[in-house]
Design a protein around this motif. Structure first.
Motif, PDB file in Angstrom:
ATOM      1  N   UNK A 144      -0.638  -1.065   8.710  1.00 20.90           N
ATOM      2  CA  UNK A 144      -1.793  -1.827   9.207  1.00 20.90           C
ATOM      3  C   UNK A 144      -2.072  -3.016   8.294  1.00 20.90           C
ATOM      4  N   UNK A 145      -2.020  -2.799   6.984  1.00 22.11           N
ATOM      5  CA  UNK A 145      -2.247  -3.901   6.052  1.00 22.11           C
ATOM      6  C   UNK A 145      -1.158  -4.961   6.167  1.00 22.11           C
ATOM      7  N   UNK A 146       0.080  -4.541   6.344  1.00 21.27           N
ATOM      8  CA  UNK A 146       1.177  -5.494   6.495  1.00 21.27           C
ATOM      9  C   UNK A 146       0.981  -6.365   7.732  1.00 21.27           C
ATOM     10  N   UNK A 147       0.649  -5.751   8.840  1.00 18.02           N
ATOM     11  CA  UNK A 147       0.429  -6.512  10.073  1.00 18.02           C
ATOM     12  C   UNK A 147      -0.794  -7.414   9.926  1.00 18.02           C
ATOM     13  N   UNK A 148      -1.831  -6.910   9.241  1.00 15.14           N
ATOM     14  CA  UNK A 148      -3.036  -7.728   9.086  1.00 15.14           C
ATOM     15  C   UNK A 148      -2.800  -8.932   8.180  1.00 15.14           C
ATOM     16  N   UNK A 149      -1.953  -8.799   7.169  1.00 16.70           N
ATOM     17  CA  UNK A 149      -1.708  -9.960   6.313  1.00 16.70           C
ATOM     18  C   UNK A 149      -0.858 -11.003   7.010  1.00 16.70           C
ATOM     19  N   UNK A 150      -0.097 -10.600   8.015  1.00 17.21           N
ATOM     20  CA  UNK A 150       0.705 -11.568   8.755  1.00 17.21           C
ATOM     21  C   UNK A 150      -0.071 -12.247   9.880  1.00 17.21           C
ATOM     22  N   UNK A 151      -0.946 -11.503  10.572  1.00 17.87           N
ATOM     23  CA  UNK A 151      -1.523 -12.022  11.803  1.00 17.87           C
ATOM     24  C   UNK A 151      -3.041 -12.194  11.791  1.00 17.87           C
ATOM     25  N   UNK A 152      -3.741 -11.613  10.843  1.00 16.91           N
ATOM     26  CA  UNK A 152      -5.198 -11.694  10.836  1.00 16.91           C
ATOM     27  C   UNK A 152      -5.667 -12.618   9.719  1.00 16.91           C
ATOM     28  N   UNK A 153      -6.911 -13.082   9.789  1.00 15.03           N
ATOM     29  CA  UNK A 153      -7.442 -13.902   8.693  1.00 15.03           C
ATOM     30  C   UNK A 153      -7.544 -13.096   7.397  1.00 15.03           C
ATOM     31  N   UNK A 154      -7.607 -13.813   6.283  1.00 14.41           N
ATOM     32  CA  UNK A 154      -7.597 -13.158   4.978  1.00 14.41           C
ATOM     33  C   UNK A 154      -8.789 -12.234   4.794  1.00 14.41           C
ATOM     34  N   UNK A 155      -9.931 -12.566   5.377  1.00 13.95           N
ATOM     35  CA  UNK A 155     -11.113 -11.749   5.160  1.00 13.95           C
ATOM     36  C   UNK A 155     -11.014 -10.417   5.910  1.00 13.95           C
ATOM     37  N   UNK A 156     -10.308 -10.368   7.026  1.00 11.26           N
ATOM     38  CA  UNK A 156     -10.092  -9.088   7.705  1.00 11.26           C
ATOM     39  C   UNK A 156      -9.120  -8.216   6.906  1.00 11.26           C
ATOM     40  N   UNK A 157      -8.116  -8.833   6.303  1.00 11.19           N
ATOM     41  CA  UNK A 157      -7.225  -8.108   5.407  1.00 11.19           C
ATOM     42  C   UNK A 157      -8.030  -7.496   4.270  1.00 11.19           C
ATOM     43  N   UNK A 158      -8.953  -8.254   3.712  1.00 17.15           N
ATOM     44  CA  UNK A 158      -9.772  -7.771   2.599  1.00 17.15           C
ATOM     45  C   UNK A 158     -10.697  -6.635   3.035  1.00 17.15           C
ATOM     46  N   UNK A 207     -10.198  -4.511   5.517  1.00 14.90           N
ATOM     47  CA  UNK A 207      -9.349  -3.328   5.701  1.00 14.90           C
ATOM     48  C   UNK A 207      -8.946  -2.725   4.367  1.00 14.90           C
ATOM     49  N   UNK A 208      -8.642  -3.578   3.392  1.00 13.12           N
ATOM     50  CA  UNK A 208      -8.289  -3.091   2.065  1.00 13.12           C
ATOM     51  C   UNK A 208      -9.422  -2.323   1.410  1.00 13.12           C
ATOM     52  N   UNK A 209     -10.643  -2.812   1.551  1.00 14.59           N
ATOM     53  CA  UNK A 209     -11.800  -2.110   0.984  1.00 14.59           C
ATOM     54  C   UNK A 209     -12.007  -0.776   1.681  1.00 14.59           C
ATOM     55  N   UNK A 210     -11.825  -0.746   2.975  1.00 13.65           N
ATOM     56  CA  UNK A 210     -11.952   0.524   3.711  1.00 13.65           C
ATOM     57  C   UNK A 210     -10.908   1.520   3.222  1.00 13.65           C
ATOM     58  N   UNK A 211      -9.675   1.070   3.063  1.00 15.04           N
ATOM     59  CA  UNK A 211      -8.613   1.968   2.602  1.00 15.04           C
ATOM     60  C   UNK A 211      -8.814   2.392   1.147  1.00 15.04           C
ATOM     61  N   UNK A 212      -9.470   1.553   0.351  1.00 19.99           N
ATOM     62  CA  UNK A 212      -9.771   1.949  -1.028  1.00 19.99           C
ATOM     63  C   UNK A 212     -10.667   3.179  -1.068  1.00 19.99           C
ATOM     64  N   UNK A 213     -11.577   3.284  -0.097  1.00 18.82           N
ATOM     65  CA  UNK A 213     -12.479   4.427  -0.085  1.00 18.82           C
ATOM     66  C   UNK A 213     -11.946   5.607   0.721  1.00 18.82           C
ATOM     67  N   UNK A 214     -10.995   5.376   1.592  1.00 22.35           N
ATOM     68  CA  UNK A 214     -10.407   6.485   2.337  1.00 22.35           C
ATOM     69  C   UNK A 214      -9.431   7.265   1.460  1.00 22.35           C
TER      70      UNK A 214
END
Length: 86
Positions: free
Chosen positions: A8-22, A24-31
């Protein structure tokens, strides 16, 4: 589960804006217990899309530095969250 999060992070860094990547990263940090992969993916984002900025000490790796700070802060915050399992 961790492999899916990395995909999910790989696809988001390719196709989504940087802030959505960030976000998602914060969500995964807590999961996940220790999601060190965020630093690696942030390095990829900086290598692909990063530019030099005079705002923060003329650095090129702003997203990577932010991910390192988020990783440290999330590990400290997780200790104080009651429902989070250590």
């Amino acid at each position: 589960m961790r492999l899916i999060a990395n995909a999910i992070l790989f696809v988001s860094l390719l196709y989504l804006p940087w802030w959505l990547f960030l976000v998602l990263g914060i969500i995964f940090l807590f999961i996940f217990r220790s999601f060190y992969e965020l630093v690696g993916w942030s390095l990829v984002v900086d290598l692909l899309y990063g530019t030099d900025t005079s705002l923060f000490f003329n650095t090129h790796f702003l997203m990577t530095q932010g991910a390192l700070v988020l990783l440290v802060v999330s590990s400290i915050v997780k200790k104080y969250i009651r429902f989070y399992e250590h």
